[in-house]
Design a protein around this motif. Sequence first.
Motif, mmCIF file in Angstrom:
data_model
loop_
_atom_site.group_PDB
_atom_site.id
_atom_site.type_symbol
_atom_site.label_atom_id
_atom_site.label_comp_id
_atom_site.label_asym_id
_atom_site.label_seq_id
_atom_site.Cartn_x
_atom_site.Cartn_y
_atom_site.Cartn_z
ATOM 1 N N ALA A 18 36.101 57.235 23.674
ATOM 2 C CA ALA A 18 35.333 56.649 24.783
ATOM 3 C C ALA A 18 35.971 57.037 26.104
ATOM 4 O O ALA A 18 36.387 56.185 26.884
ATOM 5 N N SER A 19 36.071 58.339 26.361
ATOM 6 C CA SER A 19 36.792 58.766 27.561
ATOM 7 C C SER A 19 36.223 60.059 28.131
ATOM 8 O O SER A 19 35.865 60.975 27.383
ATOM 9 N N ALA A 20 36.206 60.108 29.449
ATOM 10 C CA ALA A 20 35.767 61.339 30.106
ATOM 11 C C ALA A 20 36.967 62.201 30.479
ATOM 12 O O ALA A 20 36.796 63.279 31.054
ATOM 13 N N ARG A 24 42.747 63.636 27.633
ATOM 14 C CA ARG A 24 42.722 62.873 26.363
ATOM 15 C C ARG A 24 42.009 63.676 25.278
ATOM 16 O O ARG A 24 42.438 63.723 24.134
ATOM 17 N N GLU A 44 36.062 50.380 36.220
ATOM 18 C CA GLU A 44 37.448 49.885 36.226
ATOM 19 C C GLU A 44 37.664 48.941 37.403
ATOM 20 O O GLU A 44 38.320 49.285 38.382
ATOM 21 N N VAL A 91 49.690 54.095 37.131
ATOM 22 C CA VAL A 91 51.039 54.352 37.628
ATOM 23 C C VAL A 91 51.471 53.103 38.389
ATOM 24 O O VAL A 91 50.659 52.510 39.118
ATOM 25 N N ALA A 174 45.549 59.379 37.744
ATOM 26 C CA ALA A 174 46.221 58.137 38.151
ATOM 27 C C ALA A 174 47.480 58.465 38.938
ATOM 28 O O ALA A 174 48.231 59.381 38.575
ATOM 29 N N GLY A 178 49.200 65.267 38.528
ATOM 30 C CA GLY A 178 49.043 65.705 37.147
ATOM 31 C C GLY A 178 50.343 66.362 36.721
ATOM 32 O O GLY A 178 50.654 67.473 37.156
ATOM 33 N N GLN A 180 51.180 67.663 34.058
ATOM 34 C CA GLN A 180 51.004 68.822 33.179
ATOM 35 C C GLN A 180 50.705 70.106 33.948
ATOM 36 O O GLN A 180 50.711 71.182 33.374
ATOM 37 N N VAL A 197 52.181 60.148 29.908
ATOM 38 C CA VAL A 197 51.935 60.356 31.342
ATOM 39 C C VAL A 197 50.645 61.147 31.510
ATOM 40 O O VAL A 197 49.797 60.843 32.358
ATOM 41 N N GLY A 199 48.153 61.118 29.726
ATOM 42 C CA GLY A 199 46.959 60.290 29.530
ATOM 43 C C GLY A 199 46.778 59.710 28.149
ATOM 44 O O GLY A 199 45.896 58.878 27.941
HETATM 45 C C1 LIG Z 1 49.743 60.374 35.655
HETATM 46 C C2 LIG Z 1 48.733 61.371 35.162
HETATM 47 C C3 LIG Z 1 47.435 61.008 34.919
HETATM 48 N N1 LIG Z 1 46.511 61.943 34.486
HETATM 49 C C4 LIG Z 1 45.100 61.563 34.271
HETATM 50 O O1 LIG Z 1 44.768 60.442 35.045
HETATM 51 C C5 LIG Z 1 43.593 59.840 34.492
HETATM 52 C C6 LIG Z 1 43.808 58.338 34.541
HETATM 53 O O2 LIG Z 1 42.592 57.710 34.710
HETATM 54 P P1 LIG Z 1 41.892 56.802 33.590
HETATM 55 O O3 LIG Z 1 41.089 55.791 34.266
HETATM 56 O O4 LIG Z 1 42.926 56.306 32.613
HETATM 57 O O5 LIG Z 1 40.981 57.801 32.789
HETATM 58 P P2 LIG Z 1 39.716 58.630 33.275
HETATM 59 O O6 LIG Z 1 40.107 60.006 33.627
HETATM 60 O O7 LIG Z 1 38.946 57.874 34.304
HETATM 61 O O8 LIG Z 1 38.885 58.744 31.948
HETATM 62 P P3 LIG Z 1 38.229 57.553 31.102
HETATM 63 O O9 LIG Z 1 38.987 57.501 29.822
HETATM 64 O O10 LIG Z 1 36.810 57.962 30.888
HETATM 65 O O11 LIG Z 1 38.318 56.289 31.876
HETATM 66 C C7 LIG Z 1 43.492 60.322 33.081
HETATM 67 O O12 LIG Z 1 42.392 61.219 32.990
HETATM 68 C C8 LIG Z 1 44.787 61.073 32.853
HETATM 69 O O13 LIG Z 1 44.601 62.156 31.966
HETATM 70 C C9 LIG Z 1 46.886 63.239 34.274
HETATM 71 O O14 LIG Z 1 46.048 64.096 33.920
HETATM 72 N N2 LIG Z 1 48.184 63.602 34.476
HETATM 73 C C10 LIG Z 1 49.135 62.727 34.907
HETATM 74 O O15 LIG Z 1 50.306 63.115 35.084
#
Ligand SMILES: Cc1cn([C@@H]2O[C@H](COP(=O)(O)OP(=O)(O)OP(=O)(O)O)[C@@H](O)[C@H]2O)c(=O)[nH]c1=O
Length: 665
Positions: A18-20, A24, A44, A91, A174, A178, A180, A197, A199
């Motif tokens: 369940a993630s965009a 992930r 969120e 974070v 977040a 990033g 990575q 970190v 995700g």
């Molecule tokens: C610290 C850090 C975070 N992330 C990305 O930050 C998003 C967090 O946001 P989220 O709300 O948890 O997720 P989302 O992207 O909105 O997806 P969803 O699961 O649909 O809510 C995720 O993407 C993570 O990879 C990185 O790619 N690298 C990093 O070093």
Amino acid sequence: MVLNPVISKLAGKLVVLASASPRRQEILSNAGLRFELVPSWFKETLDKGLFKAPHEYAVETAKQKALEVARRMPFKHLKTPDIVIGADTIVTVDGMILEKPVDKQDAYRMLSSLSGKEHSVFTGVAIILCHEKENDEVDYQLVHFYEETKVKFADLSEDMLWEYINSGEPMDKAGGYGIQALGGMLVEYVHGDFLNVVGFPLNHFCKQLDMIYNRLELESGSVHNNGTHLILTQPSPNLPALSKHSSSSGPRPKSPSASQTNGTQSSPSDSPIHKVKRKDTESEVGESSWTLVNSLSKHTDDAETELRDSENTKLPPTTSRGHMIGHNLTEPEDSGPKKEELQRIIELMDGFKASKALFTASEMCVFDLLQSQPGLDAAQVAQEIKASEKGTECLLEACVSLGLLKSKERKYQRPVYKNTDLAKRFLRSDAPFSLHGYIQHCNNTVWPLFSHLESAVREGSNQHEKAFGKKSKDVFQDTFYNSQEIKLRFMNAMHSIAKVTGKAIATAFDLSRFKTACDLGGCTGAMAYEFTKAHPGLSVTVFDLPAVVEMSEHFHPLHTDNRVSFVAGDFFKDELPKADLYILARILHDWPDEKVHILLNKIADASTPGCGILLSEIFLDEDRRGPSRGLLQALSMSVGKQRGATEYSLLLESHGFITAQDVQC
Ligand SMILES: Cc1cn([C@@H]2O[C@H](COP(=O)(O)OP(=O)(O)OP(=O)(O)O)[C@@H](O)[C@H]2O)c(=O)[nH]c1=O
């Protein structure tokens, strides 16, 4: 590779992520997981002020993301997933929770607050297991956890900050970075799971899955993977004269017995998962419809954080660990206890409490009571079992936490209790697979022996005398055991284990070539009945001591199978009944090699070409490092010995039996 079997348990299931987040998706598909992508529509927007700790916010958001998809799919996609996975990464620095920046200024604000400092990255993960019922309702099981990783940023100059922001990388991440990609250049070190970190805490996820599936296998009543090995032998064409000679020259037994009182079998302990039910109507499903689950893991997480915090105050400044910009992925010596280490230790420390709570509830017939009168509250249960209300309430709550009972809250009234499926199947005394008898044996015989374990280790002997005021003798020959009650209790224990495991043993091999079998030390005949049930052409003679055979009548008035018969005798002294197949189920570990040789020698003498032995025991690994079930059992054994497959095969071979097949069940 430890993780593959876990991921492979999901093969064939409809797993939904369940993630965009592309990160992930990549982490999970790189791990070999096949899933369908259904990004969550959950906004969120939870009020951060409502959460005591930042990880609680991440976990709750992850849960809501997964729930939204689990609820939507049956209606919008017209299918119910088996598993939905949701996650949320945040974070935290200086008491603030940083999510994805809304614009460049926001990214600047976040990154400058991280500059030159250590911060934490938390990912909360929710796993929802969906079970479709016949009436189209869906039952959900919810498991959640979180992982924390500490990251230290280098001092960031204004130029660096803006160059990074203008790269566009921070916007969907977040904390605005990033790790990575380009953001990795800002990082001095990482303590903990790097993928957390990025995700998704893959390692912790796999461990949780492992716990979930071990638990489910147990709940579904499967008796597989209980560490029991079976060997089916056949006589080898050349009987080795040497071993026959050496075995027959051994001393004759002094106090023979078909069975022994002091065996123990530990049952696997897993973190509890509470089933939670969706409310009746779809519209009612919301935050309040759910109970947080996996309490052991939650407490462990909390305990771990507390410990880690207190440890960290004693650590030298982490900035001393090099000045290069890059990832320091090595585990520093002083990073505090790891979550999984601590969890393991806590499980071990608490194991005896869980066992004793189970034994006590079973002994006080709580499961029988709640089977006949489901829905009693603590006061009613206390009255029925003649116990204090306070103590009963604690016991009932502990049983709920262990997944043995379910409780239902009522408005302005005390909760009521019911058996879980696990209790219905195994803990009520009249269940077909009841382990009640074996639990009583554990409580009354094994527990006292284990409470003198230290002396047992010091002295190298079983502590029967200290525990029961009498040296360990055979249960059916020692006057100490003249009590009918003790004999019956022991037979009950053997009976319940044989009933639970009997079918798996009886069906493990193709036995169609055998017409007659003899179950040596077959006690109440429970195993024999499983063999005749599984093999219509087979007759089984149960051979056991006269006192056992006499009392076995208590156990088989319901069985009318005339293919099971009983012969009284001592398998070390008396002539064995003729049979094509000799069954030795949980017998040989009770005896030292000399005695085993005597018994195998007698079987070899009674055998004709084509005869076989079916051996069922917990086999130790060849390096004797496991399974712990077998090694723990050895701690309370008197004269017996746990052996590995090779050791058993050599013993059998020395009497002319070669291993034809070896299976684990
Ligand atoms: C610290 C850090 C975070 N992330 C990305 O930050 C998003 C967090 O946001 P989220 O709300 O948890 O997720 P989302 O992207 O909105 O997806 P969803 O699961 O649909 O809510 C995720 O993407 C993570 O990879 C990185 O790619 N690298 C990093 O070093």
